[in-house]
Design an enzyme around this catalytic site. Structure first.
Site, PDB file in Angstrom:
ATOM      1  N   SER A  67       0.844  -1.191   0.000  1.00 33.82           N
ATOM      2  CA  SER A  67       0.000   0.000   0.000  1.00 33.82           C
ATOM      3  C   SER A  67       0.881   1.243   0.000  1.00 33.82           C
ATOM      4  O   SER A  67       2.048   1.181   0.433  1.00 33.82           O
ATOM      5  CB  SER A  67      -0.851  -0.006   1.285  1.00 33.82           C
ATOM      6  OG  SER A  67      -1.413   1.267   1.526  1.00 33.82           O
ATOM      7  N   TYR A 116      -0.509  -0.701  10.265  1.00 33.37           N
ATOM      8  CA  TYR A 116      -0.720  -1.046   8.854  1.00 33.37           C
ATOM      9  C   TYR A 116       0.473  -0.596   7.992  1.00 33.37           C
ATOM     10  O   TYR A 116       0.953  -1.345   7.137  1.00 33.37           O
ATOM     11  CB  TYR A 116      -2.014  -0.385   8.393  1.00 33.37           C
ATOM     12  CG  TYR A 116      -2.451  -0.688   6.987  1.00 33.37           C
ATOM     13  CD1 TYR A 116      -2.918  -1.948   6.627  1.00 33.37           C
ATOM     14  CD2 TYR A 116      -2.434   0.303   5.998  1.00 33.37           C
ATOM     15  CE1 TYR A 116      -3.345  -2.213   5.333  1.00 33.37           C
ATOM     16  CE2 TYR A 116      -2.856   0.050   4.706  1.00 33.37           C
ATOM     17  CZ  TYR A 116      -3.315  -1.212   4.370  1.00 33.37           C
ATOM     18  OH  TYR A 116      -3.733  -1.463   3.085  1.00 33.37           O
ATOM     19  N   LYS A 150       2.727  -3.094   5.826  1.00 33.53           N
ATOM     20  CA  LYS A 150       2.804  -2.927   4.371  1.00 33.53           C
ATOM     21  C   LYS A 150       4.205  -2.532   3.913  1.00 33.53           C
ATOM     22  O   LYS A 150       4.561  -2.748   2.750  1.00 33.53           O
ATOM     23  CB  LYS A 150       1.754  -1.914   3.898  1.00 33.53           C
ATOM     24  CG  LYS A 150       0.309  -2.431   3.998  1.00 33.53           C
ATOM     25  CD  LYS A 150       0.107  -3.734   3.236  1.00 33.53           C
ATOM     26  CE  LYS A 150      -1.344  -4.033   2.910  1.00 33.53           C
ATOM     27  NZ  LYS A 150      -1.509  -5.399   2.364  1.00 33.53           N
TER      28      LYS A 150
HETATM   29  N1  NAD Z   1      -8.744  -0.591  -0.994  1.00 37.74           N
HETATM   30  C1  NAD Z   1      -7.645   0.130  -0.969  1.00 37.74           C
HETATM   31  O1  NAD Z   1      -7.650   1.352  -1.225  1.00 37.74           O
HETATM   32  C2  NAD Z   1      -6.326  -0.516  -0.632  1.00 37.74           C
HETATM   33  C3  NAD Z   1      -5.184   0.299  -0.671  1.00 37.74           C
HETATM   34  C4  NAD Z   1      -3.961  -0.272  -0.398  1.00 37.74           C
HETATM   35  C5  NAD Z   1      -3.864  -1.620  -0.087  1.00 37.74           C
HETATM   36  N2  NAD Z   1      -4.990  -2.367  -0.024  1.00 37.74           N
HETATM   37  C6  NAD Z   1      -4.826  -3.781   0.326  1.00 37.74           C
HETATM   38  O2  NAD Z   1      -5.480  -4.597  -0.626  1.00 37.74           O
HETATM   39  C7  NAD Z   1      -5.868  -5.831  -0.008  1.00 37.74           C
HETATM   40  C8  NAD Z   1      -7.338  -6.108  -0.292  1.00 37.74           C
HETATM   41  O3  NAD Z   1      -8.132  -5.097   0.320  1.00 37.74           O
HETATM   42  P1  NAD Z   1      -9.577  -4.667  -0.231  1.00 37.74           P
HETATM   43  O4  NAD Z   1      -9.555  -3.196  -0.348  1.00 37.74           O
HETATM   44  O5  NAD Z   1      -9.964  -5.510  -1.384  1.00 37.74           O
HETATM   45  O6  NAD Z   1     -10.459  -5.012   1.052  1.00 37.74           O
HETATM   46  P2  NAD Z   1     -11.848  -5.833   1.182  1.00 37.74           P
HETATM   47  O7  NAD Z   1     -12.240  -5.683   2.608  1.00 37.74           O
HETATM   48  O8  NAD Z   1     -12.797  -5.410   0.131  1.00 37.74           O
HETATM   49  O9  NAD Z   1     -11.413  -7.326   0.877  1.00 37.74           O
HETATM   50  C9  NAD Z   1     -10.482  -8.004   1.676  1.00 37.74           C
HETATM   51  C10 NAD Z   1     -10.930  -9.433   1.864  1.00 37.74           C
HETATM   52  O10 NAD Z   1      -9.938 -10.073   2.694  1.00 37.74           O
HETATM   53  C11 NAD Z   1     -10.618 -10.866   3.645  1.00 37.74           C
HETATM   54  N3  NAD Z   1      -9.796 -11.042   4.837  1.00 37.74           N
HETATM   55  C12 NAD Z   1      -9.494 -10.124   5.789  1.00 37.74           C
HETATM   56  N4  NAD Z   1      -8.764 -10.686   6.757  1.00 37.74           N
HETATM   57  C13 NAD Z   1      -8.589 -11.986   6.410  1.00 37.74           C
HETATM   58  C14 NAD Z   1      -7.941 -13.081   7.006  1.00 37.74           C
HETATM   59  N5  NAD Z   1      -7.337 -12.962   8.185  1.00 37.74           N
HETATM   60  N6  NAD Z   1      -7.948 -14.281   6.370  1.00 37.74           N
HETATM   61  C15 NAD Z   1      -8.572 -14.422   5.183  1.00 37.74           C
HETATM   62  N7  NAD Z   1      -9.236 -13.413   4.584  1.00 37.74           N
HETATM   63  C16 NAD Z   1      -9.239 -12.209   5.190  1.00 37.74           C
HETATM   64  C17 NAD Z   1     -11.887 -10.112   3.965  1.00 37.74           C
HETATM   65  O11 NAD Z   1     -12.888 -10.945   4.548  1.00 37.74           O
HETATM   66  C18 NAD Z   1     -12.272  -9.554   2.603  1.00 37.74           C
HETATM   67  O12 NAD Z   1     -13.154 -10.403   1.921  1.00 37.74           O
HETATM   68  C19 NAD Z   1      -5.521  -5.693   1.476  1.00 37.74           C
HETATM   69  O13 NAD Z   1      -4.267  -6.283   1.735  1.00 37.74           O
HETATM   70  C20 NAD Z   1      -5.440  -4.190   1.651  1.00 37.74           C
HETATM   71  O14 NAD Z   1      -4.649  -3.819   2.751  1.00 37.74           O
HETATM   72  C21 NAD Z   1      -6.212  -1.855  -0.304  1.00 37.74           C
END
Ligand code: NAD
Length: 276
Positions: free
Chosen positions: A153, A166, A170
């Site tokens: 991230s 976080y 990351k």
């Molecule tokens: N959305 C953003 O802007 C953004 C930015 C930077 C990084 N990220 C990263 O992208 C990745 C996906 O995030 P997203 O935005 O799609 O979130 P989201 O909440 O839409 O999806 C994440 C999924 O991961 C699952 N999850 C969480 N903890 C878990 C665990 N311990 N075991 C198994 N599954 C688990 C959740 O149930 C969910 O279905 C994450 O690593 C997040 O930190 C997202």
């Protein structure tokens, strides 16, 4: 003919958001996918969507932080599809506070899901990957290029206030990426990271403080970004908007295709031109 025909992929946290789109994209390109999520219902829905589109998948439900999960995840790929070619460490969530309010529990939970779980998954995959590389060499065949994509991230590359846990996780995953790119070159595995900026999922959409919570192992955790802050963030993005989960999956896909077989140890920022 898909770009990833014959490949086997595991994608953690693929019940929702970015992970779901990664699983759908890899499957649409011919990979057989092991879908994982903490929550069984979204995992089931991703599986159904892949099958409805003519792809192949199985699910391996559970938290990536559970003892023994990593071995089960890797073994599912081997037992169901006979190998392992692509690993995407995506599962995660945020649990924000300023440092003076951040508990040890908060720190440990976020480091566990974003850093320790990917470490354990890669450790569990090592015997499978090493044995496959050895078999190919002994048969006098080229060792196929395998792929690891770890999700980071801009909070990891640049830091973010309110996210000491976080941001550390990351940033740590980038270190793990670089170390493994050096350790696994001998098996012809590329190891890269994708650092997302603002991608519109429940992590960023749900308004913080007004009921945007997720349930992690029975604990209600506030996620989301305040709508005013979200609008301000979007204005800072050169492309003028947050990304879609499909666009985020596209960046991950770039590291899974043969055209990136000589790119390893890199962190690609997927943020619409915004970078910190
Ligand atoms: N959305 C953003 O802007 C953004 C930015 C930077 C990084 N990220 C990263 O992208 C990745 C996906 O995030 P997203 O935005 O799609 O979130 P989201 O909440 O839409 O999806 C994440 C999924 O991961 C699952 N999850 C969480 N903890 C878990 C665990 N311990 N075991 C198994 N599954 C688990 C959740 O149930 C969910 O279905 C994450 O690593 C997040 O930190 C997202």
């Amino acid at each position: 003919m898909g770009t990833l025909d014959g490949k086997v992929a595991i994608v953690s946290g693929s019940g929702r958001g970015i992970g779901r789109e990664i699983a759908l994209k890899l499957a649409a390109e011919g990979a057989r996918v092991v879908v994982n999520d903490l929550d069984p219902e979204p995992a089931k829905q991703t599986l159904a969507a892949i099958e409805a589109a003519g792809g192949q998948a199985v699910s391996c439900v559970g938290s990536v932080t559970e003892e023994g999960f990593a071995e089960r995840f890797v073994q599912t790929a081997v037992d169901e599809f006979g190998g392992l070619d692509i690993i995407v460490n995506n599962a995660g969530y945020t649990w924000d506070s300023v440092i003076q309010k951040m508990t040890d529990e908060q720190w440990d939970a976020i480091l566990d899901v974003h850093l320790k779980a990917p470490f354990r998954i890669l450790r569990a995959a090592q015997p499978v990957i090493a044995a496959a590389a050895k078999r190919a060499k002994e048969a006098g065949e080229p060792v196929p290029c395998r792929k690891v994509v770890n999700i980071s991230s801009l909070a990891g590359t640049g830091g973010n206030a309110g996210q000491a846990n976080y941001s550390s996780g990351k940033a740590g995953i980038i270190g793990l990426t670089k170390a493994m790119s050096k350790e696994w070159g001998r098996y012809n595995v590329t190891v890269n990271a994708v650092a997302f900026g603002l991608i519109k999922t429940r992590l960023t959409e749900a308004p913080a403080g007004t009921g945007g919570t997720i349930d992690v192992a029975g604990k209600e955790i506030k996620v989301g970004v305040n709508p005013n802050l979200l609008a301000a963030m979007e204005q800072m993005v050169p492309l003028g908007r947050g990304g879609t989960p499909e666009e985020a999956a596209g960046a991950v896909y770039l590291f899974c295709i043969p055209e990136s077989d000589y790119v390893s140890g890199q962190t690609l920022v997927c943020g619409g031109g915004f970078n910190i």
